[in-house]
Design a protein around this motif. Structure first.
Motif, mmCIF file in Angstrom:
data_model
loop_
_atom_site.group_PDB
_atom_site.id
_atom_site.type_symbol
_atom_site.label_atom_id
_atom_site.label_comp_id
_atom_site.label_asym_id
_atom_site.label_seq_id
_atom_site.Cartn_x
_atom_site.Cartn_y
_atom_site.Cartn_z
ATOM 1 N N PHE A 90 0.826 -1.196 0.000
ATOM 2 C CA PHE A 90 0.000 0.000 0.000
ATOM 3 C C PHE A 90 0.867 1.256 0.000
ATOM 4 O O PHE A 90 2.057 1.215 0.282
ATOM 5 C CB PHE A 90 -0.972 0.000 1.182
ATOM 6 N N VAL A 91 0.248 2.368 -0.335
ATOM 7 C CA VAL A 91 0.962 3.631 -0.420
ATOM 8 C C VAL A 91 1.246 4.159 0.989
ATOM 9 O O VAL A 91 0.334 4.351 1.790
ATOM 10 C CB VAL A 91 0.155 4.672 -1.210
ATOM 11 N N HIS A 92 2.498 4.393 1.282
ATOM 12 C CA HIS A 92 2.918 4.956 2.563
ATOM 13 C C HIS A 92 2.709 6.467 2.525
ATOM 14 O O HIS A 92 2.865 7.103 1.478
ATOM 15 C CB HIS A 92 4.401 4.616 2.772
ATOM 16 N N ILE A 93 2.347 7.064 3.654
ATOM 17 C CA ILE A 93 2.189 8.517 3.688
ATOM 18 C C ILE A 93 3.500 9.195 3.338
ATOM 19 O O ILE A 93 3.521 10.310 2.812
ATOM 20 C CB ILE A 93 1.663 8.980 5.082
ATOM 21 N N GLY A 94 4.617 8.502 3.583
ATOM 22 C CA GLY A 94 5.908 9.035 3.164
ATOM 23 C C GLY A 94 6.016 9.135 1.657
ATOM 24 O O GLY A 94 6.766 9.974 1.137
ATOM 25 N N GLY A 95 5.286 8.285 0.927
ATOM 26 C CA GLY A 95 5.258 8.391 -0.520
ATOM 27 C C GLY A 95 4.573 9.660 -0.979
ATOM 28 O O GLY A 95 5.025 10.323 -1.924
ATOM 29 N N ILE A 96 3.485 10.013 -0.324
ATOM 30 C CA ILE A 96 2.803 11.272 -0.634
ATOM 31 C C ILE A 96 3.709 12.448 -0.286
ATOM 32 O O ILE A 96 3.770 13.441 -1.021
ATOM 33 C CB ILE A 96 1.468 11.359 0.130
ATOM 34 N N TYR A 97 4.414 12.328 0.811
ATOM 35 C CA TYR A 97 5.378 13.354 1.233
ATOM 36 C C TYR A 97 6.439 13.562 0.148
ATOM 37 O O TYR A 97 6.721 14.693 -0.265
ATOM 38 C CB TYR A 97 6.007 12.883 2.542
ATOM 39 N N ALA A 98 7.005 12.463 -0.341
ATOM 40 C CA ALA A 98 8.034 12.552 -1.380
ATOM 41 C C ALA A 98 7.449 13.067 -2.696
ATOM 42 O O ALA A 98 8.063 13.899 -3.377
ATOM 43 C CB ALA A 98 8.683 11.190 -1.583
ATOM 44 N N ALA A 99 6.264 12.576 -3.074
ATOM 45 C CA ALA A 99 5.636 13.021 -4.322
ATOM 46 C C ALA A 99 5.333 14.512 -4.267
ATOM 47 O O ALA A 99 5.521 15.236 -5.261
ATOM 48 C CB ALA A 99 4.359 12.223 -4.567
ATOM 49 N N MET A 100 4.879 14.980 -3.113
ATOM 50 C CA MET A 100 4.574 16.407 -2.947
ATOM 51 C C MET A 100 5.830 17.248 -3.175
ATOM 52 O O MET A 100 5.796 18.266 -3.882
ATOM 53 C CB MET A 100 4.031 16.639 -1.538
ATOM 54 N N ILE A 101 6.941 16.829 -2.583
ATOM 55 C CA ILE A 101 8.190 17.580 -2.728
ATOM 56 C C ILE A 101 8.668 17.528 -4.172
ATOM 57 O O ILE A 101 9.101 18.544 -4.745
ATOM 58 C CB ILE A 101 9.256 17.038 -1.767
ATOM 59 N N ASN A 102 8.594 16.354 -4.800
ATOM 60 C CA ASN A 102 9.016 16.224 -6.189
ATOM 61 C C ASN A 102 8.222 17.150 -7.098
ATOM 62 O O ASN A 102 8.797 17.862 -7.936
ATOM 63 C CB ASN A 102 8.841 14.774 -6.651
ATOM 64 N N ARG A 103 6.909 17.127 -6.955
ATOM 65 C CA ARG A 103 6.095 17.960 -7.837
ATOM 66 C C ARG A 103 6.339 19.440 -7.573
ATOM 67 O O ARG A 103 6.413 20.258 -8.493
ATOM 68 C CB ARG A 103 4.606 17.643 -7.689
ATOM 69 N N GLU A 104 6.463 19.781 -6.294
ATOM 70 C CA GLU A 104 6.683 21.173 -5.921
ATOM 71 C C GLU A 104 7.961 21.718 -6.559
ATOM 72 O O GLU A 104 7.971 22.794 -7.154
ATOM 73 C CB GLU A 104 6.769 21.274 -4.395
ATOM 74 N N VAL A 105 9.051 20.968 -6.432
ATOM 75 C CA VAL A 105 10.345 21.438 -6.944
ATOM 76 C C VAL A 105 10.323 21.573 -8.462
ATOM 77 O O VAL A 105 10.812 22.555 -9.024
ATOM 78 C CB VAL A 105 11.474 20.489 -6.486
ATOM 79 N N SER A 106 9.744 20.593 -9.145
ATOM 80 C CA SER A 106 9.712 20.663 -10.612
ATOM 81 C C SER A 106 8.821 21.802 -11.081
ATOM 82 O O SER A 106 9.184 22.559 -11.994
ATOM 83 C CB SER A 106 9.228 19.328 -11.189
ATOM 84 N N THR A 107 7.647 21.950 -10.471
ATOM 85 C CA THR A 107 6.710 22.990 -10.900
ATOM 86 C C THR A 107 7.294 24.375 -10.696
ATOM 87 O O THR A 107 7.200 25.239 -11.581
ATOM 88 C CB THR A 107 5.379 22.847 -10.136
#
Length: 550
Positions: free
Chosen positions: A46-63
């Protein structure tokens, strides 16, 4: 080194050369400083909340940089794939609005599932074999276990390297004989001879200059030949995909720091341009005597579905996670924090603690800023998925629901904060709805016990109050009905008077008002009583009072 013809015979005759893939996936035309980041979920759990944490940072930095954020499903370990995991990824990305710029249904650098990129990987495996930078290995499980046991017995580092790499410098004739016999093999990366015993340095975008021992192991880069689908290991797939997808910044968990030396070797062997890594600290949990990583197996709050099913608002969670990433964002209002950038150099290297109490406070504060309509819509959306009975009631009683939600929320300086998540709605507001509320059916109802009145007094008061009840708009006038009836029935004018001489009175005005409160809500704790009656309407107020009096 094997003859090229022997090597090529191991692969499909129409397998493209590396130049084909370089043309197929050209360098991106982006401005200087633009970051191409990726999130690589693996469908092995299952998706770990840490995955959402990492995805949020990844999208933020690229955007923020004018770059590209992509999602690449890393499904090479198909034996461990969990049914429904991919659907959970989609659900989580939708809930948190973390849609990628490129992924399954969009983008020119796909396929975005590694299991669909077999021919790409085979091209580069063949390329390394041709150059002598990789080799076939026929070592069996028993042989590998024996190597590991002998290394442990002599207190040497375990692994497949140097003299222990028994197929590293095998005679081509022995390799050909094994192939002729149909023996299964894997392909291993040949670590450069000068790497053993060396140390390497690299710059982490979060942690600065780091130094580690160079990789010594001849790592498997292509899994066993006796499988129908020839897939690479994570390490090799990562190098090929990040290069061809033109990723230039990998933001991932700190557990991968030790893999950087191997990844650097692979990039160099493949003549790929090195990329920058940023390793984020893991989310932690406070435990007696210290803290530990938030665990998929031990902690229910580690799973993203925990938050979705409980109905924590996505914006509140994202605000909380942004504050964990950059502490300064926890000190500003939610809207401001969600609009502000996340800076990698402000990410700490000590794992931040996930505190559900803090999250619930943030969530309650956020919900308190929403209008009644916004709350209704959010609860209805949640209930449609997770509480079908409540969803049906909300459909049938929309006006009542809006009146209920507005109690002590609309037009007040300090709105109610009894909703921390949407699953709290039934407990906090359920009594407003006749379909969800069971009226007291007499003085023996356990819910009446905290009021402290005798059964006879309780039924008499409820009956008389129903008999004379008026639905008045003015709160003091409305409450005066309780006061006048309490006086008529001999109640003490104040709790203080009742306390001085309890035998002289059946109760005080406090007990009288609490009796009405319990009759209408089933609890001694509720919002403003007059406001409740205005939301319920006179017919429902009388129905509940008469049920108690019966």
């Amino acid at each position: 080194m094997l003859d090229r013809a022997v090597i090529d015979a191991l692969f499909p005759a129409d397998l493209p050369e590396p130049e084909h893939w370089e043309r197929r996936y050209p360098a991106r035309q982006l401005d200087d400083g633009a970051k191409v980041t990726r999130f690589g979920p693996s469908p092995t759990g299952f998706v770990h909340i840490g995955g959402i944490y990492a995805a949020m940072i990844n999208r933020e930095v690229s955007t923020r940089s004018g770059g590209v954020y992509l999602v690449r499903v890393e499904d090479t370990d198909q034996a461990r794939e969990v049914e429904g995991a991919l659907a959970q990824f989609a659900r989580a990305f939708e809930y948190f609005d973390l849609h990628p710029d490129e992924g399954d249904d969009r983008g020119d650098y796909g396929p975005y599932h590694q299991s669909q990129r077999e021919s790409i990987y085979l091209t580069y495996v063949r390329h390394l074999l041709r150059q002598g930078k990789a080799y076939l290995c026929f070592a069996t499980k028993d042989e590998l276990a024996d190597i590991s046991a002998r290394q442990q017995a002599t207190k040497l580092p375990t692994g497949y390297y140097g003299k222990w790499a028994i197929w590293r410098d095998a005679d081509p004739a022995d390799v050909a004989a094994k192939l002729a016999d149909g023996a299964p093999y894997v392909v291993r990366f040949r670590v450069p001879d000068d790497a053993v015993g060396q140390r390497v340095r690299f710059t982490d975008a979060i942690r600065g200059e780091l130094e580690h021992e160079a990789n010594r192991n001849d790592t498997v880069i292509l899994k066993s030949s006796d499988t129908a689908l020839r897939l690479p290991t994570y390490h090799f797939a990562h190098a090929v995909d990040d290069h061809l997808m033109r990723v230039n910044l990998v933001i991932r968990a700190e557990e991968w720091i030790s893999s950087v030396p191997l990844h650097q070797q692979l990039f160099a062997a493949l003549d790929f341009e090195p990329i920058t890594y940023a390793h984020i600290a893991p989310l932690m949990k406070q435990i007696p005597g210290g803290k530990r990583k938030l665990s998929k197996r031990k902690d229910v709050e580690a799973g993203v579905d925990f938050y979705i099913e409980a109905g924590y608002p996505a914006r509140a969670i994202l605000y909380y996670l942004r504050g964990l990433a950059n502490g300064r964002l926890a000190e500003v209002p939610l809207d401001e924090a969600l609009a502000a950038p996340i800076h990698l150099d402000q990410c700490g290297v000590a794992g931040p603690l996930v505190d559900l109490v803090k999250l619930e406070d943030i969530s309650a504060d956020h919900i308190a800023t929403l209008s009644s309509t916004e709350v209704y819509d959010a609860v209805h959306t949640w209930a449609t998925q997770y509480d079908h009975e409540l969803a049906s009631v909300l459909d049938a009683e929309r006006d009542l629901a809006l009146r209920a939600i507005s109690v002590e929320r609309e037009g007040v300086d300090n709105p109610r904060k009894d909703l921390r998540k949407w699953s709290d709605f039934r407990g906090a507001y359920g009594f407003f709805f006749p379909q969800l509320f069971t009226p007291l059916t007499g003085p023996d109802d356990d819910r009446l016990t905290p009021v402290g009145l005798t059964p006879e007094v309780a039924t008499t008061f409820a009956g008389d109050f129903a008999e004379s009840y008026q639905q008045l708009d003015d709160q003091p006038e409305w409450f005066n009905q309780i006061r006048e009836l309490a006086t008529k029935l001999g109640f003490a004018p104040s709790p203080k008077d009742f306390k001085k001489n309890p035998d002289a009175y059946p109760g005080s005005i406090r007990e009288a008002s609490q009796l009405v409160r319990v009759a209408l809500t089933g609890s001694t704790r509720s919002p403003d009583l007059h406001a409740i009656t205005q939301a319920l309407g006179p017919d429902e107020v009388l129905r509940r009072l008469r049920a108690l009096a019966s």
